[in-house]
Design a protein around this motif. Structure first.
Motif, PDB file in Angstrom:
ATOM      1  N   ALA A  23       0.223  10.809  16.321  1.00  0.00           N
ATOM      2  CA  ALA A  23       0.631   9.535  16.575  1.00  0.00           C
ATOM      3  C   ALA A  23       1.866   9.628  17.432  1.00  0.00           C
ATOM      4  CB  ALA A  23       0.907   8.786  15.533  1.00  0.00           C
ATOM      5  N   SER A  24       2.088   8.577  18.452  1.00  0.00           N
ATOM      6  CA  SER A  24       3.035   8.640  19.455  1.00  0.00           C
ATOM      7  C   SER A  24       3.444   7.056  19.766  1.00  0.00           C
ATOM      8  CB  SER A  24       2.936   9.519  20.397  1.00  0.00           C
ATOM      9  OG  SER A  24       1.907   9.126  21.211  1.00  0.00           O
ATOM     10  N   GLY A  25       4.566   6.619  20.057  1.00  0.00           N
ATOM     11  CA  GLY A  25       4.865   5.408  20.649  1.00  0.00           C
ATOM     12  C   GLY A  25       5.440   4.441  19.762  1.00  0.00           C
ATOM     13  N   SER A  30       7.588   4.792   9.708  1.00  0.00           N
ATOM     14  CA  SER A  30       7.903   3.505   9.164  1.00  0.00           C
ATOM     15  C   SER A  30       6.729   2.797   8.869  1.00  0.00           C
ATOM     16  CB  SER A  30       8.849   2.729  10.043  1.00  0.00           C
ATOM     17  OG  SER A  30      10.242   3.354  10.186  1.00  0.00           O
ATOM     18  N   TYR A  31       5.713   3.176   9.210  1.00  0.00           N
ATOM     19  CA  TYR A  31       4.545   2.418   9.095  1.00  0.00           C
ATOM     20  C   TYR A  31       3.247   2.975   8.259  1.00  0.00           C
ATOM     21  CZ  TYR A  31       6.397  -0.265  12.684  1.00  0.00           C
ATOM     22  OH  TYR A  31       7.403  -1.277  13.413  1.00  0.00           O
ATOM     23  N   SER A  55       4.536   6.929   0.506  1.00  0.00           N
ATOM     24  CA  SER A  55       3.330   7.746   0.649  1.00  0.00           C
ATOM     25  C   SER A  55       2.408   7.325  -0.311  1.00  0.00           C
ATOM     26  CB  SER A  55       3.324   9.102   0.909  1.00  0.00           C
ATOM     27  OG  SER A  55       4.189   9.322   2.067  1.00  0.00           O
ATOM     28  N   SER A  56       2.207   6.187  -0.760  1.00  0.00           N
ATOM     29  CA  SER A  56       1.367   5.642  -1.892  1.00  0.00           C
ATOM     30  C   SER A  56      -0.038   5.631  -1.104  1.00  0.00           C
ATOM     31  CB  SER A  56       1.579   4.278  -2.341  1.00  0.00           C
ATOM     32  OG  SER A  56       2.789   4.415  -3.101  1.00  0.00           O
ATOM     33  N   PHE A  98      -1.043  -0.705  11.979  1.00  0.00           N
ATOM     34  CA  PHE A  98      -0.830  -2.099  12.450  1.00  0.00           C
ATOM     35  C   PHE A  98       0.720  -2.246  12.600  1.00  0.00           C
ATOM     36  CE2 PHE A  98      -2.654  -6.337  12.274  1.00  0.00           C
ATOM     37  CZ  PHE A  98      -1.519  -7.239  12.057  1.00  0.00           C
ATOM     38  N   PHE A  99       1.055  -2.379  14.023  1.00  0.00           N
ATOM     39  CA  PHE A  99       2.231  -2.349  14.597  1.00  0.00           C
ATOM     40  C   PHE A  99       2.149  -3.599  15.541  1.00  0.00           C
ATOM     41  CE2 PHE A  99       5.792  -0.582  16.314  1.00  0.00           C
ATOM     42  CZ  PHE A  99       6.005  -0.688  17.637  1.00  0.00           C
ATOM     43  N   ARG A 100       3.629  -4.396  14.959  1.00  0.00           N
ATOM     44  CA  ARG A 100       3.910  -5.615  15.643  1.00  0.00           C
ATOM     45  C   ARG A 100       2.794  -6.673  15.874  1.00  0.00           C
ATOM     46  NH1 ARG A 100       8.409  -3.363  20.049  1.00  0.00           N
ATOM     47  NH2 ARG A 100       9.956  -2.389  18.395  1.00  0.00           N
ATOM     48  N   GLY A 101       1.928  -6.854  14.738  1.00  0.00           N
ATOM     49  CA  GLY A 101       0.925  -7.706  14.786  1.00  0.00           C
ATOM     50  C   GLY A 101      -0.370  -7.367  15.605  1.00  0.00           C
ATOM     51  N   VAL A 102      -0.460  -5.944  15.854  1.00  0.00           N
ATOM     52  CA  VAL A 102      -1.584  -5.631  16.454  1.00  0.00           C
ATOM     53  C   VAL A 102      -2.254  -4.278  15.910  1.00  0.00           C
ATOM     54  CG1 VAL A 102      -2.460  -4.500  18.597  1.00  0.00           C
ATOM     55  CG2 VAL A 102      -1.080  -6.600  18.727  1.00  0.00           C
TER      56      VAL A 102
END
Length: 115
Positions: A23-25, A30-31, A55-56, A98-102
């Motif tokens: 993952a990047s960007g 945090s997600y 990490s559940s 799911f990042f900033r509503g997307v």
């Protein structure tokens, strides 16, 4: 946001595979992150999720006790260890967040379980 899966392939029933999602960007740690799968002619479905802080984990009933989701926040990478694979596990596997509503998706990696 960029998600890139790897590790798919052809495996015999009862075999194992380990999928990775780089993952990047975004601030990966945090997600929550998830694995989905989509078999031919079927809808995409949730396989497993791992939360950000503790990490559940959550698993679909069909993969409980066979698959293990994990993450390495230092490497911005999520994993799916798949054991005791069955022909019905054959699908394209996607990582997602799911990042900033997307909701974002990777390009997918094909897993084929066949003798």
């Amino acid at each position: 946001v960029h998600l890139a899966e790897s590790g798919g392939g052809l495996v015999q029933p009862g075999g194992s595979l380990r999928l990775s999602c780089a993952a990047s960007g975004f601030t990966f740690s945090s997600y929550a992150m998830s694995w989905y799968c989509q078999a031919p002619g079927k809808e995409r479905e949730l396989v497993a999720t791992i939360t950000s802080i503790r990490s559940s984990t959550y698993y679909a009933d069909s993969v409980k006790d066979r698959f293990t989701i994990s993450r390495d926040n230092a490497k911005n990478t999520m994993y799916l260890q798949m054991n005791s694979l069955k022909p019905e596990d054959t699908a394209v596997y996607y990582c997602s967040t799911f990042f900033r509503g997307v909701r974002y998706w990777g390009q997918g990696t094909q897993v084929t379980v066949s003798s």
